[in-house]
Every structure is written in structure tokens, then in C-alpha cells.
Design an enzyme around this catalytic site. Structure first.
Site, PDB file in Angstrom:
ATOM      1  N   LEU A   1      63.661  56.947  19.664  1.00 58.89           N
ATOM      2  CA  LEU A   1      62.648  55.890  19.626  1.00 58.89           C
ATOM      3  C   LEU A   1      62.422  55.267  20.994  1.00 58.89           C
ATOM      4  CD1 LEU A   1      63.616  54.067  16.290  1.00 58.89           C
ATOM      5  CD2 LEU A   1      61.774  55.720  16.666  1.00 58.89           C
ATOM      6  N   GLY A   2      63.284  55.599  21.956  1.00 51.22           N
ATOM      7  CA  GLY A   2      63.119  55.052  23.290  1.00 51.22           C
ATOM      8  C   GLY A   2      64.441  54.556  23.825  1.00 51.22           C
TER       9      GLY A   2
ATOM     10  N   GLY B   1      70.721  50.424  26.150  1.00 52.28           N
ATOM     11  CA  GLY B   1      71.067  51.816  25.890  1.00 52.28           C
ATOM     12  C   GLY B   1      69.915  52.581  25.283  1.00 52.28           C
TER      13      GLY B   1
ATOM     14  N   LYS C   1      71.632  52.393  17.719  1.00 49.88           N
ATOM     15  CA  LYS C   1      71.520  52.052  19.136  1.00 49.88           C
ATOM     16  C   LYS C   1      72.841  52.361  19.829  1.00 49.88           C
ATOM     17  CE  LYS C   1      68.195  48.335  18.368  1.00 49.88           C
ATOM     18  NZ  LYS C   1      67.848  46.918  18.623  1.00 49.88           N
TER      19      LYS C   1
ATOM     20  N   ASP D   1      70.133  36.694  24.618  1.00 52.92           N
ATOM     21  CA  ASP D   1      69.086  37.591  25.120  1.00 52.92           C
ATOM     22  C   ASP D   1      67.818  37.471  24.266  1.00 52.92           C
ATOM     23  OD1 ASP D   1      67.965  39.422  26.825  1.00 52.92           O
ATOM     24  OD2 ASP D   1      68.795  41.180  25.827  1.00 52.92           O
TER      25      ASP D   1
END
Length: 565
Positions: free
Chosen positions: A17-18, A23, A41, A158
Site C-alpha cells: 500500500l506504500g 516503515g 505495518k 505524531d
């Protein structure tokens, strides 16, 4: 990286997905849950050599050592999995995978096919204008999720548009889902300086650049996100060093300057959320969302009612020019009818004239008699006599069949008595009214004082219960790690904390001493100073456990979970 399966073939990779700041992201099938599609992830930011994992395994068997990367990831992942909120993207699973002689931690979350808020901001067209009501709803949902996490002792670290996902519903506007709690990317070179600095530079609060993270740091980042939603741009741009300097010393251009359709009140709200000092921001992130929602509401304008017509003007017949028609007023003004004058008969005029002459002559004679017999008569008596005569004349004119002098005296006496009675009654009523208002004010003041006392007692009682819940002997869930033990006692709202922690190279935990502070709410905050290091603890209950966030001036920020002995 060519991968097919992870975690002993449980997760089969469907497609990448990218890659994000932490990461790589993959869409995978969970073979244990009917091949459900989820997101995995790989957190390269937390990667460490496989040899380090073997060393930590030996330490877990009794060899003393310091906390490693795997334990730090374990603490944060466990805290995040316990968050349960409708606007938080849950963590379904977490673990580690060895890839190319490196141990890579990973987390598994639900799949959001609608993408992130960052993707929507990049792809939206001119027709996708974000209204102020939509912005207030988005901010309210994000702030609600963050406030819930803060109450559990978890700081996101974040907050940004890429970490907010969209979940569309069949009916109604979409929901916002906040993701990646605690898994922020460490800044390059931060660990070399001895600081645990993690986050995205465009959104980081000034204190976060110094390795100190507090709940107000999330509020600052949300203020940056709101600025981006309203203006379509970030408040500061540039290199990492330029962003660091801007977040410390510069103020962004007010949002209403970039977007003139915004109310000026929004500038004040966003500016306070992005204050340089955490104490100058709103007391909670929920308070910021509430103030923003208030600022988005239009200022009510006075309503001027339209004119009311009793009838519509007549429509002229066909063939007649409207300009040639004399308008008929809707409400014609009636012509005043003159009041007929009453005619006085001749004999009445003669009678009134005779009476007036008698009164005038009698007054002159009486005045001459008084002056000749009493030359010391004052000017005041003369004035009173003249007034009496004038009253007699007026009375005689009005009442032809009554003796002038008697009418004048009677009228004067009646007026005097009426005035005296009216004055007396008015004074009495005024005194009674003043007394009544005084009693009412005294009663209202007494009731207000009683209500305030009752509210204070209720607040004190409600605060003692959570303070007592912190008391006990608490032991770190992971032995020989960081803060190992807390002994907490409370006396009402006064809480005393004795802390023990690992202090290399000692083999036994060292005693930081005992500190006391008043309980003002969760999380309970207390500060220790030991061996030149300032340790700020944020303590809160988390179910049957105790969650502690340790913000250290030497070791960065760590989160621990304690069990009661």
C-alpha cells in the site's frame, strides 16, 4: 522488499500500500480469520539486529541489562491495544519478524479503503470545499479520541493528517479514525544526542523538539492540522532545521488572512492551541475543540421584520397605463370632525360677570382693611392672600351658584389634605418596598452561599475516590526495567509516592526518595530529581493496572505498566 508471508504464514501479502514515515505498509490476508483483509505495518523505525534479540533473551533469564528496543516496542504496543474508542483505529495484533538479519516489529490494524485525511486533502477538487461545520465535526472527533488516550496516560506524539483515516458510512458524514498511537518516527541524529525525539517536523511542538512530550504536545499538532484544513497549507515549511527554528520562535500567518471567509475568532483559537509554552494552551485538547466549534458559529444578526400591508394595491384594468392611475392609499386618513362649540346664554354671562365684580371688590376692601390694621404683615402673608383670592376667583368662575370665598377655602383645604395623604402613602409604600427588597436580597445571598458550600463539598468528595485508587504497592510488569516499584499512599487529596528504579551499574534498584503533592485530577503528576536527572511522572489507573509515563531529562519518555501486589 519481496515478501510473501509473515508470522509463520498467518499473514499473506496481497499487495503493498506504500511506505510511511515509520516503515512499509501492506494489505494482507489473515488466514486465521477467514482470510480477512487487514493492514500490516513493518516498523523499520524500531528495527534492531537479530543478535540484540538473543542478548535480551538471555537477560530475561536472569542476566542483568538495560531495556532494549524490543521491550520499548512491547510497552508501547501493549498500551495502544488497550485503547477502545469509536474514533481510534484499533491495533488487532503486533509482533516481530526477522528480515535480512534484522528484527522488524509490526502492527496489524483494520483496512480503511477510503484512505487517510492527507490523501483526501491532496485529491479534493474545488467542489470539495470543507465547510466550517464539517471542520468542527472533524476536529471534535479527533480531539475526542486524543482526550480519551490522554485520560489513559497515552500521548500520541505524531498527530497529523496522514495518521487520521476516513470511514465512510451509508448515511451521514464519515467518521475520523486516529491511528499510529506512540509509533512516531525518530528524527535523524536524535538518539546520537541522547534524546528520544520522535514525530513529524511540520507538526511538532517546541517542547517535543527537546525530547519532552506532554498531552499539550498533541494539542499543538492538532492546531497545525486545523490550520491545514482551513487554509490548505501548513503553517511552516522548510528543512528540518528551519522547521525547528520556526516552531520555537515564529508565529504563522493568521488563517483568516489566507482564507478571508473565516471568522476572525478562529485566528485566536488556533493561535492559542499553537502557543509556544504548553501552559499557555488550552487546559485540555477537548477544551480546544469546544472553543473551535464556538468560533465557527456565525454571530447572530438582529432580525428586521418586513413591512406589513393590510391590503394589496388594486390591479388596473387592461388598457390603462399604471402611471395614469392615481394610487389609492391603503389606509385613508379620516377627515377630522370639528367639535361644536357650546354657546353661553346672555343671562349666564351677566350672572358670572356680576359675581366676579363682587369677589374682586370684596377682595380689594379686605386687603385695604388688613393693611391699615396690621402694617407688619409680611410679604409671605400677602402672597398667600393673593393666591387665595386668585383661587376664589377661579372657583367662582367655575361654580356660579356657590359662594366664592367658601369654595376657595374648601378647595385649598381639600388639596392640602390630599397632598399630605398622598405623600404619607408614598413614603410608607417606598419604605415597605425597600424592606421587601432587602429581605429578598438577604435570602438570595444565603441560598447562594449554601449552594456554593454544597458544591464544594461534592467536588471534594468526588476527587478523593480516584486519589485513593492510586494507593498501594505497585510493581513493574516487566522486572528489572526502568522504574521497578512504586509505593503510593494518600491522605485525602495528599498523595505520597516513593519510587525505586534501576540505576546502572548498580545491580539493585535505587531509591529515588518520597515526594508528595496534591491530587488535582488524572493523570496525577509528580516530579523526582535524582543524580542530576529530572523525572516527571504522570500516573493514572488503567483498569486493574497503573500506567506511568516517565519523562526524563536524560532518558527520554517511557511508558510503564504496574500491577498491585
Amino acid at each position: 522488499m519481496a515478501l510473501e508471508t509473515l508470522k509463520n504464514n498467518r499473514y499473506r501479502i496481497v499487495r503493498p500500500l506504500g511506505s510511511g514515515s515509520t516503515g512499509e505498509v501492506y494489505l494482507v490476508e489473515d488466514n486465521l480469520n477467514d482470510r480477512q483483509e487487514v493492514v500490516l505495518k513493518l516498523l523499520y523505525a524500531y528495527a534492531y539486529p537479530a543478535a540484540q534479540e538473543a542478548q535480551e533473551a538471555q537477560e530475561a533469564q536472569g542476566v542483568q541489562g538495560v531495556q532494549g528496543a524490543s521491550q520499548a516496542f512491547e510497552f508501547e504496543a501493549r498500551a495502544v491495544t488497550q485503547l477502545n474508542h469509536p474514533n481510534i483505529l484499533p491495533v488487532l495484533d503486533y509482533g516481530t519478524e526477522e528480515i535480512d538479519s534484522n528484527v522488524i516489529p509490526y502492527i496489524v490494524t483494520p483496512y480503511c479503503p477510503d484512505g487517510s485525511l492527507a490523501r483526501w486533502l491532496e485529491q479534493r477538487s474545488n467542489s470539495d470545499v470543507l465547510t466550517l461545520n464539517d471542520a468542527a465535526r472533524i476536529v471534535g472527533q479527533i480531539a475526542g479520541a486524543l482526550q480519551y488516550a490522554h485520560n489513559q496516560g497515552v500521548v500520541h506524539r505524531d498527530v497529523k493528517s496522514a495518521n487520521v483515516f476516513i470511514r465512510n458510512k451509508l448515511n451521514g458524514p464519515p467518521d475520523m479514525l486516529v491511528a499510529d498511537f506512540g509509533f512516531a518516527q525518530p528524527l535523524p541524529g536524535a538518539r546520537a544526542g541522547g534524546l528520544d525525539i520522535r514525530g513529524t517536523p511540520s507538526y511538532m511542538a517546541p517542547e517535543q523538539w527537546e525530547g519532552q512530550v506532554v498531552p499539550a504536545s498533541d494539542q499543538y499538532a492538532l492546531g497545525v492540522l486545523v490550520y491545514q484544513l482551513l487554509t490548505g497549507r501548513l503553517p511552516f515549511e522548510g528543512s528540518v532545521e528551519q522547521l525547528r527554528d520556526a516552531h520555537h520562535h515564529s508565529w504563522p500567518v493568521p488563517p483568516s488572512t489566507i482564507n478571508p471567509t473565516l471568522p476572525r475568532g478562529i485566528d485566536i483559537v488556533v493561535g492559542r492551541a499553537m502557543a509556544k509554552v504548553p501552559g499557555d494552551r488550552y487546559p485540555t485538547i477537548s477544551a480546544f475543540a469546544h472553543a473551535f466549534a464556538q468560533a465557527t458559529q456565525p454571530v447572530p444578526q438582529p432580525v428586521v421584520p418586513p413591512p406589513v400591508y393590510l391590503a394589496a394595491p388594486p390591479t388596473p384594468p387592461e388598457g390603462i397605463n399604471v402611471r395614469d392611475v392615481t394610487p389609492t392609499p391603503l389606509m385613508p386618513t379620516p377627515t377630522p370632525t370639528p367639535t361644536p362649540r357650546r354657546r353661553i346664554s346672555t343671562w349666564m354671562i351677566f350672572l358670572i360677570t356680576a359675581i366676579v365684580l363682587v369677589v374682586v371688590l370684596g377682595g380689594i376692601g379686605l386687603l385695604s382693611f388688613v393693611v391699615s390694621n396690621n402694617t407688619a404683615l409680611s410679604s409671605v402673608d400677602a402672597t398667600a392672600t393673593a393666591n387665595a383670592n386668585a383661587n376664589a376667583n377661579i372657583t367662582a368662575t367655575s361654580n356660579a351658584n356657590t359662594t366664592a370665598t367658601t369654595s376657595a377655602n374648601a378647595t385649598s383645604t381639600a388639596n392640602t389634605n390630599t397632598s399630605a395623604n398622598a405623600t404619607s402613602t408614598a413614603n410608607a409604600n417606598t419604605t415597605a418596598t425597600a424592606q421587601t427588597h432587602g429581605n429578598a436580597n438577604a435570602t438570595a445571598t444565603a441560598n447562594a452561599n449554601a449552594s456554593a458550600t454544597a458544591q464544594a463539598n461534592a467536588n471534594a468528595t468526588a476527587t478523593v475516590a480516584p486519589a485513593a485508587a492510586l494507593s498501594g504497592n505497585w510493581v513493574n510488569e516487566v522486572p528489572n526495567t526502568g522504574i521497578t516499584r512504586l509505593i503510593i499512599t494518600n491522605n485525602g487529596l495528599t498523595i505520597a509516592v516513593q519510587a525505586f528504579a534501576m540505576c546502572p551499574p548498580a545491580t539493585n534498584p535505587c531509591d529515588w526518595g518520597t515526594k508528595s503533592a496534591n491530587y488535582t485530577g488524572s493523570p496525577f503528576k509528580i516530579i523526582f530529581i535524582f543524580n542530576g536527572s529530572t523525572e516527571a511522572l504522570a500516573i493514572s489507573t488503567q483498569g486493574a493496572q497503573l500506567a506511568v509515563i516517565d519523562t526524563s531529562t536524560t532518558n527520554g519518555v517511557h511508558t510503564y505498566l504496574f500491577n498491585k501486589q
